[in-house]
Design a protein around this motif. Structure first.
Motif, PDB file in Angstrom:
ATOM      1  N   GLY A 508      46.726  51.649  48.953  1.00 36.55           N
ATOM      2  CA  GLY A 508      47.956  51.720  48.187  1.00 36.55           C
ATOM      3  C   GLY A 508      48.610  50.385  47.920  1.00 36.55           C
ATOM      4  N   HIS A 509      48.124  49.317  48.530  1.00 35.10           N
ATOM      5  CA  HIS A 509      48.767  48.005  48.400  1.00 35.10           C
ATOM      6  C   HIS A 509      48.012  47.149  47.386  1.00 35.10           C
ATOM      7  N   LEU A 510      48.277  47.396  46.129  1.00 36.81           N
ATOM      8  CA  LEU A 510      47.620  46.635  45.073  1.00 36.81           C
ATOM      9  C   LEU A 510      47.933  45.145  45.143  1.00 36.81           C
ATOM     10  N   GLU A 511      49.100  44.827  45.706  1.00 31.33           N
ATOM     11  CA  GLU A 511      49.562  43.439  45.702  1.00 31.33           C
ATOM     12  C   GLU A 511      48.711  42.517  46.584  1.00 31.33           C
ATOM     13  N   VAL A 512      47.869  43.077  47.469  1.00 30.77           N
ATOM     14  CA  VAL A 512      47.073  42.210  48.354  1.00 30.77           C
ATOM     15  C   VAL A 512      45.685  41.934  47.796  1.00 30.77           C
ATOM     16  N   ILE A 513      45.300  42.584  46.709  1.00 24.84           N
ATOM     17  CA  ILE A 513      43.919  42.489  46.242  1.00 24.84           C
ATOM     18  C   ILE A 513      43.537  41.055  45.908  1.00 24.84           C
ATOM     19  N   GLN A 514      44.337  40.377  45.113  1.00 27.92           N
ATOM     20  CA  GLN A 514      43.918  39.053  44.652  1.00 27.92           C
ATOM     21  C   GLN A 514      43.768  38.069  45.799  1.00 27.92           C
ATOM     22  N   HIS A 566      39.779  42.059  38.311  1.00 30.22           N
ATOM     23  CA  HIS A 566      39.321  41.285  37.159  1.00 30.22           C
ATOM     24  C   HIS A 566      40.003  39.929  37.079  1.00 30.22           C
ATOM     25  N   ALA A 567      41.260  39.868  37.518  1.00 26.67           N
ATOM     26  CA  ALA A 567      41.970  38.587  37.479  1.00 26.67           C
ATOM     27  C   ALA A 567      41.261  37.548  38.346  1.00 26.67           C
ATOM     28  N   VAL A 568      40.779  37.963  39.521  1.00 28.10           N
ATOM     29  CA  VAL A 568      40.068  37.034  40.392  1.00 28.10           C
ATOM     30  C   VAL A 568      38.654  36.775  39.861  1.00 28.10           C
ATOM     31  N   LEU A 569      37.993  37.827  39.391  1.00 26.82           N
ATOM     32  CA  LEU A 569      36.638  37.651  38.853  1.00 26.82           C
ATOM     33  C   LEU A 569      36.631  36.674  37.696  1.00 26.82           C
ATOM     34  N   ASP A 570      37.670  36.698  36.868  1.00 25.47           N
ATOM     35  CA  ASP A 570      37.720  35.768  35.738  1.00 25.47           C
ATOM     36  C   ASP A 570      37.810  34.320  36.195  1.00 25.47           C
ATOM     37  N   ARG A 571      38.468  34.092  37.319  1.00 26.65           N
ATOM     38  CA  ARG A 571      38.526  32.720  37.836  1.00 26.65           C
ATOM     39  C   ARG A 571      37.205  32.308  38.469  1.00 26.65           C
ATOM     40  N   LYS A 572      36.605  33.210  39.229  1.00 28.29           N
ATOM     41  CA  LYS A 572      35.428  32.849  39.999  1.00 28.29           C
ATOM     42  C   LYS A 572      34.136  32.873  39.186  1.00 28.29           C
ATOM     43  N   LYS A 612      37.606  58.555  31.951  1.00 29.74           N
ATOM     44  CA  LYS A 612      38.944  58.385  32.499  1.00 29.74           C
ATOM     45  C   LYS A 612      39.558  57.139  31.856  1.00 29.74           C
ATOM     46  N   SER A 613      40.812  56.883  32.127  1.00 27.13           N
ATOM     47  CA  SER A 613      41.479  55.738  31.499  1.00 27.13           C
ATOM     48  C   SER A 613      40.762  54.431  31.793  1.00 27.13           C
ATOM     49  N   ALA A 614      40.222  54.303  33.009  1.00 30.77           N
ATOM     50  CA  ALA A 614      39.561  53.056  33.391  1.00 30.77           C
ATOM     51  C   ALA A 614      38.331  52.771  32.547  1.00 30.77           C
ATOM     52  N   ALA A 615      37.709  53.804  31.981  1.00 32.65           N
ATOM     53  CA  ALA A 615      36.538  53.566  31.133  1.00 32.65           C
ATOM     54  C   ALA A 615      36.915  52.739  29.911  1.00 32.65           C
ATOM     55  N   PHE A 616      38.081  53.009  29.339  1.00 31.43           N
ATOM     56  CA  PHE A 616      38.521  52.257  28.162  1.00 31.43           C
ATOM     57  C   PHE A 616      38.899  50.835  28.553  1.00 31.43           C
ATOM     58  N   LEU A 617      39.517  50.674  29.725  1.00 30.51           N
ATOM     59  CA  LEU A 617      39.859  49.339  30.200  1.00 30.51           C
ATOM     60  C   LEU A 617      38.593  48.516  30.423  1.00 30.51           C
ATOM     61  N   LEU A 618      37.595  49.145  31.074  1.00 32.61           N
ATOM     62  CA  LEU A 618      36.362  48.422  31.356  1.00 32.61           C
ATOM     63  C   LEU A 618      35.593  48.126  30.072  1.00 32.61           C
ATOM     64  N   ARG A 619      35.657  49.045  29.122  1.00 30.48           N
ATOM     65  CA  ARG A 619      34.982  48.810  27.839  1.00 30.48           C
ATOM     66  C   ARG A 619      35.562  47.586  27.140  1.00 30.48           C
ATOM     67  N   GLU A 620      36.873  47.492  27.123  1.00 27.38           N
ATOM     68  CA  GLU A 620      37.514  46.333  26.502  1.00 27.38           C
ATOM     69  C   GLU A 620      37.091  45.043  27.204  1.00 27.38           C
ATOM     70  N   ARG A 621      37.021  45.097  28.527  1.00 30.24           N
ATOM     71  CA  ARG A 621      36.633  43.893  29.279  1.00 30.24           C
ATOM     72  C   ARG A 621      35.182  43.511  29.014  1.00 30.24           C
TER      73      ARG A 621
END
Length: 651
Positions: A508-514, A566-572, A612-621
């Protein structure tokens, strides 16, 4: 060229010692015929306490219906969800299949000089096969094909049905791949006498049965047994090294003809081994890196052999893709160009048919991969059907081919008995898939307890064996151990890491992912200095469940988690991260548990393949990643950096 010759020789030689010989994918030719045996088979589960009644009563010795009640069972399919019987769904033990087949009489003529081979694409897990009551073969392992020459068991039966019986046992032990344990619950105040359960430590349903096509095929008695192909580039010349093994004759001539995708002859050769040179070949490129992805040549091998004064002809056509693979400290190279995996993990899983091969589902999944902009997938967590890899070759979908070593969580799984079987499984996998250009890397395990001391010797041995079998591809396994405790990481070429920050860790803690993901990558790379793939990440999501702000299990939470990753993957990915594979392509069935509501829901598609909604997000990426490439490949090996990148359209 010397490296190419040595690699191909090692690959063929390492696989040549097994008495069963080659394992070429069955293809019809002027000298070879196929008879598909799919459809309805007779089926019976052995419900006796020890599951041994079938052997004690010799069910294989007479028609199965004479042993007791039988039902119809479709092949290929898993037997678990075909009926309304809950006990059969969770059945552990021996089940029996039978089909009566009318073999073409011309195959059985005394002077036909024809081999008749029975091939089973997959039987999970252990299987024994009889023809007309005579045992012809047995096999351990649930995801790879096996076959037996059965002509001598058919002599004198022309015009009469041939009875094929297959007994399949889905019991898993600490020494199988995947492993499991049988637990007997002896408290008769709580459980019936003799009650037992199958325990496993993997998160997918243990489907069982005849999962892939069963067929008969023929060859002449002098025949092409195996073909090994490796490719390389030298300047603007493509090099194709071929090695052929022949059985049934020592007096023969052999020719090879390489044709391009339009059927034009590109090169010819003769003899059991050689190198074909193709000027300016069209290379095999992954999807979205080239206007003609998955370009394939055809290598036709033709044999003319003398047997007892008679000349026999055999021919076999092997698809070939010119491509190279290499790994540096921070890149994965296909044809010398950096390749970034943006793809999925999958399962062979669907309603009703379980793991049974199903062509409409396969084609639907490839259409979804193209729609998504995915260029790759891992065969989590077992080898997929050969038919799927054939399509990956043709469509340019890159594959990390994984063996069924999943659920290895206990020390007993790393003993010599397990190790010896693991080595055999890798031999069978490489023998089957060695010629697929889509397969660019072998994975020898998923999430083993690689922090345990025995894992060091175990994975050193498995990986060395795999590299000896195939020196042309890198080797990995997928880890969820700590970077500084993983005993197998020193031996892999690519680090593959699974992590579920804000799901299994800090839910539930999305803020720790990055913060956590960045530390994960930095620690692994600093310690091992190898390129990294984020081989799994994701969140369970109930389709249609919405929450704002995003809460766990909602579609919004899945999308929010992906954005943080994705924010971290884009940097790395500008440094040493070479890929990302979402877990999972589609929802799939698991064993029943309080944390599983009709299976694992981490798919970006439902089990029925609805997005699901994430499929469209991943498609755009994924389409964005494809179009950001500044070095898309031209049709030839050279001049790959185009002045202006081609924009691939989402279709």
């Amino acid at each position: 060229m010397a490296w190419l010759l040595a690699a191909a020789a090692l690959l063929a030689t390492a696989l040549a010692g097994r008495p069963a010989g080659g394992l070429l994918f069955p293809r019809a030719s002027p000298s070879r015929e196929l008879q598909e045996l799919g459809g309805l088979w007779r089926f019976r589960a052995d419900w006796s306490p020890g599951r041994q009644a079938g052997f004690q009563e010799r069910w294989f010795a007479r028609p199965l219906r004479q042993s007791g009640p039988v039902i119809d069972m479709p092949v290929p399919s898993s037997f678990n969800e075909i009926t309304q019987d809950l006990d059969l769904r969770g059945y552990i033990g021996w089940v029996w299949y039978e089909k009566e087949v009318l073999v073409p009489a011309r195959w059985l003529l005394p002077d036909a000089r024809t081999r008749v081979v029975l091939r089973i694409g997959s039987a999970h897990y252990y299987s024994i096969v009889w023809v007309n009551g005579a045992q012809v073969t047995e096999h351990e392992g649930g995801h790879l094909p096996f076959e037996a020459e059965v002509g001598r068991f058919l002599l004198g039966t022309a015009g009469e049905p041939c009875r094929i019986t297959v007994a399949v046992n889905n019991t898993l032990t600490p020494y199988t791949l995947p492993p499991g344990t049988i637990e007997y619950l002896k408290d008769e105040s709580m459980y019936p006498k003799g009650y037992f359960v199958q325990n496993t430590k993997f998160d997918f349903f243990n489907y069982a049965g005849l999962h892939r096509p069963v067929l008969l095929y023929t060859t002449p008695t002098a025949y092409i047994d195996d073909i090994t192909v490796t490719t390389d580039l030298m300047g603007n010349v493509g090099l194709l090294q071929y090695l052929v093994s022949i059985r049934g004759s020592t007096h023969y001539t052999l020719t090879v003809t390489l044709c391009d995708g339009d059927g034009a002859v590109a090169a010819t050769g003769d003899g059991l081994a050689g190198v074909l040179k193709v000027p300016n070949p069209i290379l095999w490129w992954p999807y979205l890196t080239h206007e003609r992805p998955g370009y394939l040549y055809s290598l036709k091998v033709s044999l003319s052999a003398e047997v007892d004064g008679e000349i026999l002809q055999d021919s076999y056509t092997q698809p070939v893709g010119f491509r190279t693979v290499a790994v540096t400290r921070n890149q994965f190279l296909i044809n010398g160009k950096p390749f970034y995996f943006h793809g999925v993990n999958k399962h062979e899983d669907a309603d009703i048919r379980g793991k049974g091969l199903d062509w409409p589902l396969i084609v639907k999944d490839f259409n979804l991969l193209h729609w998504l902009g995915a260029n790759s997938f891992r065969t989590s967590h077992y080898p997929y059907a050969e038919e799927i890899l054939e399509l990956c070759d043709a469509y340019g979908i890159v594959v990390i081919s994984e063996c069924p070593a999943v659920g290895m969580r206990d020390s007993i799984n790393f003993g010599n008995k397990s190790l010896q079987h693991h080595l055999v499984v890798m031999e069978e996998l490489i023998r089957r898939d060695k010629n697929h250009p889509s397969v660019v890397m072998w994975s020898v395990a998923n999430e083993p307890a690689s922090e345990l001391p025995p894992a060091a010797y175990y994975f050193k041995t498995v990986i060395a064996h795999t590299k000896a079998l195939d020196p042309t591809r890198p080797v990995t396994f997928v880890s969820n151990a700590k970077y500084d405790r993983d005993q197998g990481a020193p031996y892999v070429d690519v680090i593959c890491v699974n992590s579920y920050f804000s799901w299994y860790h800090d839910p539930g803690h999305l803020e720790v992912i990055q913060l956590q993901l960045n530390a994960q990558f930095e620690n692994w790379y600093k310690t091992h200095q190898k390129p990294i793939i984020q081989s799994e990440y994701g969140a369970d999501t109930i389709a249609g469940l919405h929450s704002d702000p995003p809460l766990m299990f909602s579609e919004e939470y899945q999308s929010a988690m992906l954005k943080q990753y994705h924010a971290v993957l884009d940097r790395k990915r500008t440094e040493y991260v070479i890929g990302e594979l979402i877990w999972n392509f589609a929802d799939f069935m698991t064993g029943e548990a309080v944390t599983r509501v009709l299976g694992n829901k981490k798919g970006i598609f439902t089990r029925q393949r609805q997005p699901k909604s994430a499929a469209f997000l991943l498609r755009e990426r994924y389409w964005k990643l494809a179009n950001e490439s500044s070095c898309l490949a031209s049709p030839k090996y050279d001049n790959v950096c185009l002045p202006a990148a081609q924009v691939f359209k989402q279709t």
